[in-house]
Write a protein that holds these residues in place. Structure first.
Motif, PDB file in Angstrom:
ATOM      1  N   TYR A   4       9.006   5.301  -4.204  1.00 38.91           N
ATOM      2  CA  TYR A   4       9.743   6.029  -5.242  1.00 38.91           C
ATOM      3  C   TYR A   4       9.191   5.684  -6.622  1.00 38.91           C
ATOM      4  O   TYR A   4       8.931   6.573  -7.438  1.00 38.91           O
ATOM      5  CB  TYR A   4      11.237   5.688  -5.181  1.00 38.91           C
ATOM      6  CG  TYR A   4      11.978   6.144  -6.419  1.00 38.91           C
ATOM      7  CD1 TYR A   4      12.363   7.476  -6.563  1.00 38.91           C
ATOM      8  CD2 TYR A   4      12.234   5.265  -7.469  1.00 38.91           C
ATOM      9  CE1 TYR A   4      13.006   7.913  -7.712  1.00 38.91           C
ATOM     10  CE2 TYR A   4      12.874   5.691  -8.617  1.00 38.91           C
ATOM     11  CZ  TYR A   4      13.261   7.011  -8.736  1.00 38.91           C
ATOM     12  OH  TYR A   4      13.884   7.436  -9.877  1.00 38.91           O
ATOM     13  N   TYR A   5       8.995   4.410  -6.898  1.00 39.42           N
ATOM     14  CA  TYR A   5       8.585   3.994  -8.241  1.00 39.42           C
ATOM     15  C   TYR A   5       7.142   4.397  -8.534  1.00 39.42           C
ATOM     16  O   TYR A   5       6.816   4.825  -9.635  1.00 39.42           O
ATOM     17  CB  TYR A   5       8.787   2.488  -8.390  1.00 39.42           C
ATOM     18  CG  TYR A   5       9.214   2.063  -9.761  1.00 39.42           C
ATOM     19  CD1 TYR A   5      10.229   2.728 -10.441  1.00 39.42           C
ATOM     20  CD2 TYR A   5       8.625   0.979 -10.388  1.00 39.42           C
ATOM     21  CE1 TYR A   5      10.631   2.333 -11.695  1.00 39.42           C
ATOM     22  CE2 TYR A   5       9.028   0.579 -11.644  1.00 39.42           C
ATOM     23  CZ  TYR A   5      10.028   1.251 -12.293  1.00 39.42           C
ATOM     24  OH  TYR A   5      10.430   0.863 -13.544  1.00 39.42           O
ATOM     25  N   VAL A   6       6.265   4.285  -7.550  1.00 40.90           N
ATOM     26  CA  VAL A   6       4.880   4.739  -7.735  1.00 40.90           C
ATOM     27  C   VAL A   6       4.860   6.242  -7.957  1.00 40.90           C
ATOM     28  O   VAL A   6       4.185   6.736  -8.864  1.00 40.90           O
ATOM     29  CB  VAL A   6       3.997   4.343  -6.535  1.00 40.90           C
ATOM     30  CG1 VAL A   6       2.640   5.035  -6.591  1.00 40.90           C
ATOM     31  CG2 VAL A   6       3.814   2.837  -6.488  1.00 40.90           C
ATOM     32  N   ASN A   7       5.615   6.979  -7.152  1.00 38.36           N
ATOM     33  CA  ASN A   7       5.665   8.436  -7.323  1.00 38.36           C
ATOM     34  C   ASN A   7       6.279   8.816  -8.660  1.00 38.36           C
ATOM     35  O   ASN A   7       5.843   9.777  -9.300  1.00 38.36           O
ATOM     36  CB  ASN A   7       6.413   9.087  -6.159  1.00 38.36           C
ATOM     37  CG  ASN A   7       5.616   9.021  -4.875  1.00 38.36           C
ATOM     38  OD1 ASN A   7       4.399   8.925  -4.878  1.00 38.36           O
ATOM     39  ND2 ASN A   7       6.316   9.044  -3.755  1.00 38.36           N
ATOM     40  N   LYS A   8       7.269   8.055  -9.110  1.00 37.18           N
ATOM     41  CA  LYS A   8       7.858   8.312 -10.424  1.00 37.18           C
ATOM     42  C   LYS A   8       6.806   8.093 -11.512  1.00 37.18           C
ATOM     43  O   LYS A   8       6.709   8.877 -12.459  1.00 37.18           O
ATOM     44  CB  LYS A   8       9.064   7.397 -10.657  1.00 37.18           C
ATOM     45  CG  LYS A   8       9.766   7.656 -11.981  1.00 37.18           C
ATOM     46  CD  LYS A   8      11.002   6.783 -12.151  1.00 37.18           C
ATOM     47  CE  LYS A   8      11.673   7.079 -13.488  1.00 37.18           C
ATOM     48  NZ  LYS A   8      12.885   6.260 -13.679  1.00 37.18           N
ATOM     49  N   PHE A   9       5.994   7.048 -11.373  1.00 29.15           N
ATOM     50  CA  PHE A   9       4.912   6.805 -12.330  1.00 29.15           C
ATOM     51  C   PHE A   9       3.958   8.001 -12.342  1.00 29.15           C
ATOM     52  O   PHE A   9       3.649   8.542 -13.408  1.00 29.15           O
ATOM     53  CB  PHE A   9       4.146   5.523 -11.961  1.00 29.15           C
ATOM     54  CG  PHE A   9       3.003   5.217 -12.884  1.00 29.15           C
ATOM     55  CD1 PHE A   9       3.180   4.381 -13.963  1.00 29.15           C
ATOM     56  CD2 PHE A   9       1.738   5.772 -12.684  1.00 29.15           C
ATOM     57  CE1 PHE A   9       2.125   4.106 -14.838  1.00 29.15           C
ATOM     58  CE2 PHE A   9       0.684   5.502 -13.537  1.00 29.15           C
ATOM     59  CZ  PHE A   9       0.882   4.662 -14.630  1.00 29.15           C
ATOM     60  N   LEU A  10       3.477   8.410 -11.168  1.00 26.23           N
ATOM     61  CA  LEU A  10       2.520   9.510 -11.082  1.00 26.23           C
ATOM     62  C   LEU A  10       3.098  10.792 -11.684  1.00 26.23           C
ATOM     63  O   LEU A  10       2.427  11.484 -12.455  1.00 26.23           O
ATOM     64  CB  LEU A  10       2.116   9.744  -9.623  1.00 26.23           C
ATOM     65  CG  LEU A  10       1.383   8.597  -8.923  1.00 26.23           C
ATOM     66  CD1 LEU A  10       1.226   8.892  -7.441  1.00 26.23           C
ATOM     67  CD2 LEU A  10       0.046   8.306  -9.568  1.00 26.23           C
ATOM     68  N   PHE A  11       4.338  11.104 -11.343  1.00 26.71           N
ATOM     69  CA  PHE A  11       4.994  12.314 -11.828  1.00 26.71           C
ATOM     70  C   PHE A  11       5.174  12.271 -13.344  1.00 26.71           C
ATOM     71  O   PHE A  11       4.844  13.224 -14.054  1.00 26.71           O
ATOM     72  CB  PHE A  11       6.352  12.471 -11.128  1.00 26.71           C
ATOM     73  CG  PHE A  11       7.111  13.696 -11.551  1.00 26.71           C
ATOM     74  CD1 PHE A  11       6.873  14.913 -10.939  1.00 26.71           C
ATOM     75  CD2 PHE A  11       8.065  13.632 -12.556  1.00 26.71           C
ATOM     76  CE1 PHE A  11       7.576  16.052 -11.320  1.00 26.71           C
ATOM     77  CE2 PHE A  11       8.774  14.769 -12.945  1.00 26.71           C
ATOM     78  CZ  PHE A  11       8.519  15.974 -12.329  1.00 26.71           C
ATOM     79  N   THR A  12       5.688  11.148 -13.848  1.00 20.69           N
ATOM     80  CA  THR A  12       5.989  11.016 -15.278  1.00 20.69           C
ATOM     81  C   THR A  12       4.728  11.056 -16.129  1.00 20.69           C
ATOM     82  O   THR A  12       4.657  11.768 -17.132  1.00 20.69           O
ATOM     83  CB  THR A  12       6.741   9.693 -15.540  1.00 20.69           C
ATOM     84  OG1 THR A  12       7.893   9.627 -14.713  1.00 20.69           O
ATOM     85  CG2 THR A  12       7.156   9.563 -16.988  1.00 20.69           C
ATOM     86  N   PRO A 117      -0.313   8.669   5.946  1.00 16.25           N
ATOM     87  CA  PRO A 117       0.792   7.750   5.700  1.00 16.25           C
ATOM     88  C   PRO A 117       2.031   8.544   5.308  1.00 16.25           C
ATOM     89  O   PRO A 117       1.946   9.569   4.638  1.00 16.25           O
ATOM     90  CB  PRO A 117       0.317   6.903   4.522  1.00 16.25           C
ATOM     91  CG  PRO A 117      -1.154   7.114   4.430  1.00 16.25           C
ATOM     92  CD  PRO A 117      -1.441   8.437   5.066  1.00 16.25           C
ATOM     93  N   SER A 118       3.169   8.061   5.691  1.00 17.45           N
ATOM     94  CA  SER A 118       4.422   8.740   5.352  1.00 17.45           C
ATOM     95  C   SER A 118       4.689   8.664   3.861  1.00 17.45           C
ATOM     96  O   SER A 118       4.482   7.632   3.234  1.00 17.45           O
ATOM     97  CB  SER A 118       5.589   8.092   6.114  1.00 17.45           C
ATOM     98  OG  SER A 118       6.799   8.618   5.662  1.00 17.45           O
ATOM     99  N   VAL A 119       5.173   9.768   3.297  1.00 21.79           N
ATOM    100  CA  VAL A 119       5.574   9.770   1.894  1.00 21.79           C
ATOM    101  C   VAL A 119       7.096   9.638   1.778  1.00 21.79           C
ATOM    102  O   VAL A 119       7.654   9.729   0.695  1.00 21.79           O
ATOM    103  CB  VAL A 119       5.092  11.042   1.147  1.00 21.79           C
ATOM    104  CG1 VAL A 119       3.582  11.080   1.086  1.00 21.79           C
ATOM    105  CG2 VAL A 119       5.648  12.298   1.785  1.00 21.79           C
ATOM    106  N   GLU A 120       7.724   9.402   2.910  1.00 25.27           N
ATOM    107  CA  GLU A 120       9.184   9.242   2.927  1.00 25.27           C
ATOM    108  C   GLU A 120       9.570   8.013   2.108  1.00 25.27           C
ATOM    109  O   GLU A 120       8.947   6.969   2.199  1.00 25.27           O
ATOM    110  CB  GLU A 120       9.641   9.071   4.371  1.00 25.27           C
ATOM    111  CG  GLU A 120      11.128   9.055   4.553  1.00 25.27           C
ATOM    112  CD  GLU A 120      11.488   8.981   6.025  1.00 25.27           C
ATOM    113  OE1 GLU A 120      12.323   8.148   6.362  1.00 25.27           O
ATOM    114  OE2 GLU A 120      10.889   9.724   6.826  1.00 25.27           O
ATOM    115  N   THR A 121      10.593   8.159   1.270  1.00 25.93           N
ATOM    116  CA  THR A 121      11.030   7.017   0.451  1.00 25.93           C
ATOM    117  C   THR A 121      12.295   6.412   0.997  1.00 25.93           C
ATOM    118  O   THR A 121      12.987   6.950   1.794  1.00 25.93           O
ATOM    119  CB  THR A 121      11.277   7.433  -1.000  1.00 25.93           C
ATOM    120  OG1 THR A 121      12.213   8.481  -1.035  1.00 25.93           O
ATOM    121  CG2 THR A 121      10.003   7.839  -1.687  1.00 25.93           C
TER     122      THR A 121
END
Length: 121
Positions: A4-12, A117-121
């Motif tokens: 979640y936090y890595v994806n939030k970084f990438l998105f933001t 790899p799963s992207v499920e959070t």
């Protein structure tokens, strides 16, 4: 991995030209700043203290190591689009359209016969 936090970084970062510029210019400093003051924001008034990056995640973000991020389960599309924002123009000038995307795919060829790899959070 805190997907979640890595994806939030990438998105933001991908959606804010100033953040992206700062990340390109000084990844180590920007990742630290993001983790301490930008990432914890839930909205204008609230902050979270629950999430943090692991050492491996932090280092992969600092190194722009999109292969490691993919292997740790970062969302494929968020990962790809952010690094297109960083590398597309230099690759375009050097090797033509979709050059970075081809390199991205080539560096992930070892996943061709594996489940992603799963992207499920």
């Amino acid at each position: 991995m805190s997907k979640y936090y890595v994806n939030k970084f990438l998105f933001t970062v991908d959606r804010d030209p100033d953040y992206l510029k700062r990340y390109i210019e000084d990844p180590k400093s920007f990742v630290a700043t993001w983790e301490q003051s930008i990432g914890p924001k839930l909205n204008d008034a609230e902050r979270s203290t629950v999430h943090s990056l692991t050492d491996a995640e932090r280092q992969a973000l600092i190194d722009h190591d999109y292969v490691a991020l993919f292997e740790m389960g970062a969302h494929f599309f968020l990962n790809l689009t952010m690094y297109i924002g960083i590398y597309d123009e230099p690759y375009l000038a050097k090797s033509g359209p979709l050059s970075f995307q081809r390199e991205f795919a080539a560096k992930l060829q070892h996943w061709r016969d594996k489940d992603y790899p799963s992207v499920e959070t």
